[in-house]
Design a protein around this motif. Structure first.
Motif, PDB file in Angstrom:
ATOM      1  N   ALA A 226       0.824  -1.209   0.000  1.00 47.84           N
ATOM      2  CA  ALA A 226       0.000   0.000   0.000  1.00 47.84           C
ATOM      3  C   ALA A 226       0.858   1.259   0.000  1.00 47.84           C
ATOM      4  O   ALA A 226       0.534   2.243  -0.679  1.00 47.84           O
ATOM      5  N   VAL A 227       1.970   1.250   0.723  1.00 46.52           N
ATOM      6  CA  VAL A 227       2.880   2.401   0.762  1.00 46.52           C
ATOM      7  C   VAL A 227       3.493   2.626  -0.619  1.00 46.52           C
ATOM      8  O   VAL A 227       3.498   3.746  -1.132  1.00 46.52           O
ATOM      9  N   ARG A 228       3.986   1.552  -1.224  1.00 45.38           N
ATOM     10  CA  ARG A 228       4.582   1.677  -2.564  1.00 45.38           C
ATOM     11  C   ARG A 228       3.538   2.177  -3.557  1.00 45.38           C
ATOM     12  O   ARG A 228       3.791   3.130  -4.319  1.00 45.38           O
ATOM     13  N   HIS A 229       2.388   1.549  -3.557  1.00 46.58           N
ATOM     14  CA  HIS A 229       1.329   1.865  -4.504  1.00 46.58           C
ATOM     15  C   HIS A 229       0.921   3.336  -4.404  1.00 46.58           C
ATOM     16  O   HIS A 229       0.905   4.061  -5.408  1.00 46.58           O
TER      17      HIS A 229
ATOM     18  N   CYS B  52       0.407  -5.869  -8.805  1.00 45.32           N
ATOM     19  CA  CYS B  52       1.044  -6.952  -8.061  1.00 45.32           C
ATOM     20  C   CYS B  52       2.210  -6.438  -7.226  1.00 45.32           C
ATOM     21  O   CYS B  52       2.201  -6.558  -6.010  1.00 45.32           O
ATOM     22  N   CYS B  53       3.216  -5.855  -7.865  1.00 48.34           N
ATOM     23  CA  CYS B  53       4.423  -5.470  -7.129  1.00 48.34           C
ATOM     24  C   CYS B  53       4.342  -4.077  -6.511  1.00 48.34           C
ATOM     25  O   CYS B  53       5.096  -3.776  -5.590  1.00 48.34           O
ATOM     26  N   GLY B  54       3.439  -3.222  -7.011  1.00 49.07           N
ATOM     27  CA  GLY B  54       3.305  -1.884  -6.439  1.00 49.07           C
ATOM     28  C   GLY B  54       4.317  -0.886  -6.950  1.00 49.07           C
ATOM     29  O   GLY B  54       4.441   0.202  -6.392  1.00 49.07           O
ATOM     30  N   PHE B  55       5.045  -1.237  -8.009  1.00 48.82           N
ATOM     31  CA  PHE B  55       6.022  -0.322  -8.587  1.00 48.82           C
ATOM     32  C   PHE B  55       5.513   0.227  -9.916  1.00 48.82           C
ATOM     33  O   PHE B  55       4.716  -0.422 -10.605  1.00 48.82           O
ATOM     34  N   PRO B  56       5.978   1.403 -10.312  1.00 47.67           N
ATOM     35  CA  PRO B  56       5.461   2.067 -11.521  1.00 47.67           C
ATOM     36  C   PRO B  56       6.098   1.532 -12.801  1.00 47.67           C
ATOM     37  O   PRO B  56       6.967   2.163 -13.396  1.00 47.67           O
TER      38      PRO B  56
ATOM     39  N   ASP C 214      -4.532  -3.449 -19.975  1.00 47.98           N
ATOM     40  CA  ASP C 214      -4.381  -3.812 -21.391  1.00 47.98           C
ATOM     41  C   ASP C 214      -3.714  -5.168 -21.595  1.00 47.98           C
ATOM     42  O   ASP C 214      -3.142  -5.433 -22.641  1.00 47.98           O
ATOM     43  N   TYR C 215      -3.740  -6.016 -20.603  1.00 49.48           N
ATOM     44  CA  TYR C 215      -3.161  -7.365 -20.687  1.00 49.48           C
ATOM     45  C   TYR C 215      -1.656  -7.337 -20.955  1.00 49.48           C
ATOM     46  O   TYR C 215      -1.117  -8.242 -21.564  1.00 49.48           O
ATOM     47  N   ASP C 216      -0.983  -6.298 -20.456  1.00 51.58           N
ATOM     48  CA  ASP C 216       0.471  -6.231 -20.550  1.00 51.58           C
ATOM     49  C   ASP C 216       1.074  -6.910 -19.330  1.00 51.58           C
ATOM     50  O   ASP C 216       0.455  -6.997 -18.271  1.00 51.58           O
ATOM     51  N   TYR C 217       2.326  -7.380 -19.488  1.00 50.99           N
ATOM     52  CA  TYR C 217       3.041  -7.992 -18.376  1.00 50.99           C
ATOM     53  C   TYR C 217       3.944  -6.959 -17.722  1.00 50.99           C
ATOM     54  O   TYR C 217       4.590  -6.166 -18.402  1.00 50.99           O
ATOM     55  N   CYS C 218       4.016  -7.015 -16.398  1.00 51.61           N
ATOM     56  CA  CYS C 218       4.930  -6.155 -15.660  1.00 51.61           C
ATOM     57  C   CYS C 218       6.348  -6.681 -15.874  1.00 51.61           C
ATOM     58  O   CYS C 218       6.616  -7.859 -15.648  1.00 51.61           O
ATOM     59  N   PRO C 219       7.274  -5.823 -16.300  1.00 51.62           N
ATOM     60  CA  PRO C 219       8.653  -6.286 -16.518  1.00 51.62           C
ATOM     61  C   PRO C 219       9.385  -6.624 -15.217  1.00 51.62           C
ATOM     62  O   PRO C 219      10.393  -7.310 -15.241  1.00 51.62           O
ATOM     63  N   LEU C 220       8.841  -6.182 -14.085  1.00 52.08           N
ATOM     64  CA  LEU C 220       9.500  -6.444 -12.812  1.00 52.08           C
ATOM     65  C   LEU C 220       9.010  -7.737 -12.164  1.00 52.08           C
ATOM     66  O   LEU C 220       9.800  -8.583 -11.773  1.00 52.08           O
ATOM     67  N   CYS C 221       7.694  -7.935 -12.081  1.00 52.20           N
ATOM     68  CA  CYS C 221       7.171  -9.107 -11.361  1.00 52.20           C
ATOM     69  C   CYS C 221       6.481 -10.124 -12.262  1.00 52.20           C
ATOM     70  O   CYS C 221       6.080 -11.189 -11.787  1.00 52.20           O
ATOM     71  N   ASP C 222       6.323  -9.820 -13.539  1.00 50.32           N
ATOM     72  CA  ASP C 222       5.721 -10.720 -14.525  1.00 50.32           C
ATOM     73  C   ASP C 222       4.209 -10.879 -14.378  1.00 50.32           C
ATOM     74  O   ASP C 222       3.622 -11.783 -14.964  1.00 50.32           O
TER      75      ASP C 222
ATOM     76  N   ARG D  55      16.439  -6.616  -8.974  1.00 50.13           N
ATOM     77  CA  ARG D  55      16.749  -6.144  -7.616  1.00 50.13           C
ATOM     78  C   ARG D  55      17.328  -4.733  -7.640  1.00 50.13           C
ATOM     79  O   ARG D  55      16.999  -3.909  -6.789  1.00 50.13           O
ATOM     80  N   LYS D  56      18.161  -4.457  -8.619  1.00 52.47           N
ATOM     81  CA  LYS D  56      18.709  -3.110  -8.753  1.00 52.47           C
ATOM     82  C   LYS D  56      17.591  -2.112  -9.072  1.00 52.47           C
ATOM     83  O   LYS D  56      17.553  -1.013  -8.507  1.00 52.47           O
ATOM     84  N   LEU D  57      16.665  -2.509  -9.946  1.00 53.48           N
ATOM     85  CA  LEU D  57      15.530  -1.646 -10.282  1.00 53.48           C
ATOM     86  C   LEU D  57      14.688  -1.358  -9.042  1.00 53.48           C
ATOM     87  O   LEU D  57      14.287  -0.215  -8.804  1.00 53.48           O
ATOM     88  N   VAL D  58      14.443  -2.367  -8.228  1.00 52.68           N
ATOM     89  CA  VAL D  58      13.687  -2.153  -6.992  1.00 52.68           C
ATOM     90  C   VAL D  58      14.427  -1.174  -6.089  1.00 52.68           C
ATOM     91  O   VAL D  58      13.817  -0.280  -5.491  1.00 52.68           O
ATOM     92  N   GLN D  59      15.740  -1.305  -5.980  1.00 52.05           N
ATOM     93  CA  GLN D  59      16.524  -0.388  -5.153  1.00 52.05           C
ATOM     94  C   GLN D  59      16.364   1.059  -5.621  1.00 52.05           C
ATOM     95  O   GLN D  59      16.234   1.979  -4.812  1.00 52.05           O
ATOM     96  N   VAL D  60      16.371   1.257  -6.945  1.00 51.52           N
ATOM     97  CA  VAL D  60      16.213   2.613  -7.477  1.00 51.52           C
ATOM     98  C   VAL D  60      14.799   3.118  -7.199  1.00 51.52           C
ATOM     99  O   VAL D  60      14.609   4.265  -6.788  1.00 51.52           O
ATOM    100  N   TYR D  61      13.804   2.264  -7.415  1.00 53.10           N
ATOM    101  CA  TYR D  61      12.427   2.669  -7.100  1.00 53.10           C
ATOM    102  C   TYR D  61      12.302   3.030  -5.625  1.00 53.10           C
ATOM    103  O   TYR D  61      11.641   4.009  -5.270  1.00 53.10           O
ATOM    104  N   LEU D  62      12.933   2.259  -4.745  1.00 52.14           N
ATOM    105  CA  LEU D  62      12.859   2.556  -3.316  1.00 52.14           C
ATOM    106  C   LEU D  62      13.528   3.883  -2.992  1.00 52.14           C
ATOM    107  O   LEU D  62      13.089   4.609  -2.095  1.00 52.14           O
ATOM    108  N   ALA D  63      14.570   4.228  -3.740  1.00 55.66           N
ATOM    109  CA  ALA D  63      15.212   5.534  -3.544  1.00 55.66           C
ATOM    110  C   ALA D  63      14.279   6.673  -3.969  1.00 55.66           C
ATOM    111  O   ALA D  63      14.422   7.805  -3.487  1.00 55.66           O
TER     112      ALA D  63
END
Length: 174
Positions: free
Chosen positions: A33-36, A65-69, A76-84, A138-146
């Motif tokens: 919820a915080v990420r979203h 699913c993952c809460g990242f942008p 549109d039935y697209d896949y998330c590149p981070l969590c699939d 994992r690196k992408l998540v770190q940048v998103y968290l920053a």
């Protein structure tokens, strides 16, 4: 003396999980919820927004699913590149059980599939791809968290962090 024995009927999957307890791949991941909410505030386009959005723009929809942008469109039935996770249209505000399970898998495995699932094991190609992609994810998540503490795109740190996001995404696309 009475000796008692206990027999457990465990599946091979349960035995593997017991022998290798699962640790979350990122133990300090903020709540979904915080990420979203943070990324909706920072990066969600103000609708109506002309589509399609392009990947380099810092306007994104937040993955359910993952809460990242990570999403360039919504439903549109697209896949998330981070969590699939495949983003499909939702009816109402209910969260299907599959999404709840996928969120748990993301937090444990960094994708929406259980890597210990023997019913649908990863193929060798999927395993190789996942092994190559995990460090980038994992690196992408770190940048998103920053980006979480940043309150607007005018923040002096935003442009540099967004460039790091784009670099990580290019690596995942390769």
């Amino acid at each position: 003396s009475l000796s008692a024995s206990i027999q457990l009927n465990l599946s091979p999957k349960e035995v593997r999980q017991a022998l290798n307890p699962i640790q979350p791949w990122y133990s300090n991941l903020p709540d979904y919820a915080v990420r979203h909410q943070t990324f909706i505030r920072l990066l969600q386009p103000k609708l109506p927004h002309p589509e399609p959005m392009v990947r380099h723009e810092p306007l994104r929809f937040v993955c359910q699913c993952c809460g990242f942008p990570t999403m360039l469109s919504c439903g549109d039935y697209d896949y998330c590149p981070l969590c699939d996770w495949m983003d499909e249209p939702r009816l109402g505000a209910c969260i299907p059980a599959e999404l709840d399970i996928a969120r748990g898998h993301f937090e444990l495995f960094s994708c929406d599939r259980d890597i210990y699932d023997t019913d649908e094991p990863f193929s060798q190609d999927e395993s190789d791809t996942l092994a190559q992609a995990l460090p980038l994810k994992r690196k992408l998540v770190q940048v998103y968290l920053a980006l979480l503490p940043i309150h607007s795109q005018q923040d002096p740190n935003f442009a540099g962090l967004w460039n790091h996001v784009l670099q990580c995404e290019q690596g995942l696309d390769a």
